[in-house]
Design an enzyme around this catalytic site. Structure first.
Site, PDB file in Angstrom:
ATOM      1  N   GLY A 281      86.293  -5.494  67.316  1.00 26.63           N
ATOM      2  CA  GLY A 281      86.163  -5.393  65.592  1.00 26.63           C
ATOM      3  C   GLY A 281      87.366  -5.546  65.060  1.00 26.63           C
ATOM      4  O   GLY A 281      88.378  -5.412  65.802  1.00 26.63           O
TER       5      GLY A 281
ATOM      6  N   ASP B  88      60.135 -22.618  68.283  1.00 29.60           N
ATOM      7  CA  ASP B  88      59.817 -21.329  68.080  1.00 29.60           C
ATOM      8  C   ASP B  88      58.642 -21.075  67.737  1.00 29.60           C
ATOM      9  O   ASP B  88      58.191 -20.066  68.393  1.00 29.60           O
ATOM     10  CB  ASP B  88      60.773 -20.857  66.955  1.00 29.60           C
ATOM     11  CG  ASP B  88      62.292 -21.313  67.320  1.00 29.60           C
ATOM     12  OD1 ASP B  88      62.565 -21.450  68.491  1.00 29.60           O
ATOM     13  OD2 ASP B  88      63.049 -21.404  66.269  1.00 29.60           O
TER      14      ASP B  88
ATOM     15  N   CYS C 291      87.880  -4.361  73.768  1.00 26.35           N
ATOM     16  CA  CYS C 291      88.866  -4.215  72.723  1.00 26.35           C
ATOM     17  C   CYS C 291      88.759  -3.060  71.678  1.00 26.35           C
ATOM     18  O   CYS C 291      89.208  -1.956  72.034  1.00 26.35           O
ATOM     19  CB  CYS C 291      88.572  -5.531  71.904  1.00 26.35           C
ATOM     20  SG  CYS C 291      90.119  -6.143  71.035  1.00 26.35           S
TER      21      CYS C 291
ATOM     22  N   LYS D 117      67.606 -18.850  71.620  1.00 26.58           N
ATOM     23  CA  LYS D 117      66.876 -20.048  71.789  1.00 26.58           C
ATOM     24  C   LYS D 117      66.560 -20.627  73.079  1.00 26.58           C
ATOM     25  O   LYS D 117      65.451 -20.995  73.479  1.00 26.58           O
ATOM     26  CB  LYS D 117      67.655 -21.249  70.793  1.00 26.58           C
ATOM     27  CG  LYS D 117      66.666 -22.332  70.785  1.00 26.58           C
ATOM     28  CD  LYS D 117      65.762 -22.564  69.610  1.00 26.58           C
ATOM     29  CE  LYS D 117      65.176 -23.623  69.217  1.00 26.58           C
ATOM     30  NZ  LYS D 117      64.574 -23.654  67.711  1.00 26.58           N
TER      31      LYS D 117
ATOM     32  N   GLU E   5      83.254 -11.145  77.649  1.00 30.06           N
ATOM     33  CA  GLU E   5      82.069 -11.849  77.222  1.00 30.06           C
ATOM     34  C   GLU E   5      82.457 -13.460  77.047  1.00 30.06           C
ATOM     35  O   GLU E   5      81.435 -14.163  76.651  1.00 30.06           O
ATOM     36  CB  GLU E   5      81.542 -11.313  76.017  1.00 30.06           C
ATOM     37  CG  GLU E   5      82.340 -11.260  74.491  1.00 30.06           C
ATOM     38  CD  GLU E   5      83.273 -10.244  74.393  1.00 30.06           C
ATOM     39  OE1 GLU E   5      83.664  -9.789  73.307  1.00 30.06           O
ATOM     40  OE2 GLU E   5      83.860  -9.661  75.609  1.00 30.06           O
TER      41      GLU E   5
END
Length: 508
Positions: A51, A223, A78, A364, A167
């Site tokens: 953040g 979708d 972090c 997705k 990540e």
């Protein structure tokens, strides 16, 4: 299940991606989520995101202190590591040397999350603060040139902190580090698959719908097609699919839906022509947020009208995805709302139908995997994403029937040429945007003053980040030539070479 608490990092969604790639289910929650809500999920571990804040500031975002006594492993990334350091008595201060970008860490203790990763690792750093003193009972796991405590741990409590970002793809060993935390520390099994999701979701749908009737907002895209198929398999004849032609669709979309779904579903498929209605509501509106809200409201009104024709209907199914939720309603704690999606933040506050969103927590690419699990044809699953508000957000400025038709024809040419070049399946999305400007041109020795179209093509994995596609010049030339020659009213074509971030994929 893994709970991810978000403190405003631009990378929070990537943490979720890495966890799910390891076949472990996770969800993102705002940092301020009460401990009682977290306990309800019965997580096997917590991950605290990065953040932009500094933990030593009075107004720094802090989680419910109960997370530290839940008895489950915690991985702080972090800012998450700095929170852990401060909470347990260590010290965090502004770093003498900020680290933004590539760095190399040396592993001091190769156990727990660093098991099997080697002695030195390239990582991605992005911080201006750093731990200056470790908390009591913590040990140092790794250091870098500018970070004496690049990773720390309290093995007994199973608390781990890393100053870098595992990540992001700039940390090559990041996926393995995350997997080590999930499997070696949290003792999670890699059991979350689309096959298991189908079985769980089918039962959940049957339990929620019961003997009631449900309608599904059908668009013909990936979708809504997957959502409709899932509900059709769950409750069959209790479902009515409603396709609304709002005058803002891709070329031939209504015919495509009629062909693809009417014979595949146990459910009824209804097609509603509402083009005049939508275009009248959008007359003179140029603000993109107003467009989305108008379209969202109009869709709901139509669905409720159709529901009354059918009889007692309690539920509305939508193909809402996780990125839609994240961008619309700031589930990411202190993060900013990027834009309202017509099927999330654009919905009216008072809606008579209850929402069912079976894909709400999927990305997705996960939806496409789910579609294959449901035996949906590849030509449907491989279709490029299309925004819910349709061409309304690809006509910049006020929307008219004529301007919508211009961009529809230009968009069809973009798709045809991308497919002809064999590039369609290699990219995330390609489309045309009608700009709110006119340009001088020359056609047949005469001066013209006509519309400008921008072509957009991007690579992406999940729509959260994207890079522009380096289309071959010959493909761009064919697209430009055809649009200018075949679409009367356009005399100039430009190519968008912006990535996301800073730009979004759609222009509005």
């Amino acid at each position: 299940m893994i709970v991810i608490l978000d403190f405003g990092s631009q990378y929070t969604q990537l943490i979720a991606r890495r966890v799910r790639e390891a076949k472990v289910y996770c969800e993102i929650f705002p940092f301020r989520t009460p401990i009682a809500e977290i306990e309800k999920r019965k997580p096997s571990g917590l991950i605290l995101s990065g953040g932009p804040s500094s933990v030593y500031q009075a107004d720094a975002p802090r989680p419910d202190a109960g997370i530290w006594s839940l008895g489950v492993p915690v991985l702080g990334i972090c800012y998450g590591m700095q929170l852990m350091t401060e909470h347990f008595g260590g010290r965090v201060k502004k770093a003498d040397h900020r680290e933004y970008g590539h760095a190399e860490i040396e592993i001091d203790t190769a156990n727990g999350i660093f098991g099997g990763l080697g002695e030195k690792l390239p990582v991605w750093m992005s911080h201006g603060d750093a731990a200056d003193e470790m908390p009591r009972d913590f040990v140092r796991l790794a250091h870098s040139r500018n970070s004496p405590f690049a990773a720390i741990a309290n093995p007994e409590l199973r608390f781990y902190g890393v100053q870098f970002h595992p990540e992001v793809h700039h940390t090559p060993a990041g996926p393995q580090l995350v997997q080590n935390f999930l499997t070696k520390v949290c003792r999670e099994k890699a059991s979350w698959t689309m096959e298991s999701f189908v079985q769980t979701e089918l039962q959940a749908l049957r339990d929620k719908i019961g003997k009631g009737h449900v309608i599904c907002a059908m668009s013909g895209g990936v979708d809504s097609s997957v959502a409709a198929t899932l509900v059709d398999r769950a409750v069959g004849s209790q479902l009515t699919c409603i396709f609304v032609d709002n005058g803002l669709l891709r070329k031939g979309e209504k015919e495509r839906v009629d062909k693809n779904f009417k014979d595949r579903f146990k459910a009824e498929v209804r097609i509603v022509d509402a083009a005049k209605r939508f275009l009248a509501k959008l007359d003179g509106v140029d603000d993109p947020e107003r467009k989305r809200k108008i379209i969202g409201n109009e869709f709901i009104e139509i669905f409720e009208e159709e529901a009354r024709k059918i009889g007692p209907v309690e539920f509305l199914v939508q193909g809402t995805l996780y990125p839609d939720v994240i961008e619309s309603v700031s589930v990411k704690g202190p993060s900013a709302t990027i834009k309202t999606h017509h099927n999330v933040g654009g919905l009216p506050e008072r809606m008579h139908l209850k929402l069912i969103e079976p894909l709400r927590f999927l990305f997705k690419d996960e939806v496409r995997i789910l579609g294959r699990e449901l035996d949906i044809p590849e030509d449907i699953l491989r279709r490029h994403p299309f925004p819910g508000p349709g061409l309304a957000v690809r006509v910049l400025g006020p929307v008219t029937r004529e301007r919508a038709e211009l961009v529809r024809r230009a968009d069809a040419i973009v798709e045809e040429e991308i497919r002809a070049a064999g590039l369609y399946d290699q990219m995330w999305q390609a489309f045309a945007v009608l700009l709110p400007v006119s340009a001088v041109g020359v056609m047949g020795d005469e001066r013209t003053y006509e519309n400008v179209v921008a072509v957009r093509a991007v690579h992406s994995a999940d729509g959260m980040t994207a890079d522009w596609v380096h289309l071959p010049y010959e493909v761009l030339a064919k697209i430009s030539g055809r649009i200018i020659n075949e679409v009367r009213g356009i005399n100039r074509v430009v190519y968008d070479i912006s990535s996301k971030p800073p730009a979004t994929i759609e222009w509005e």
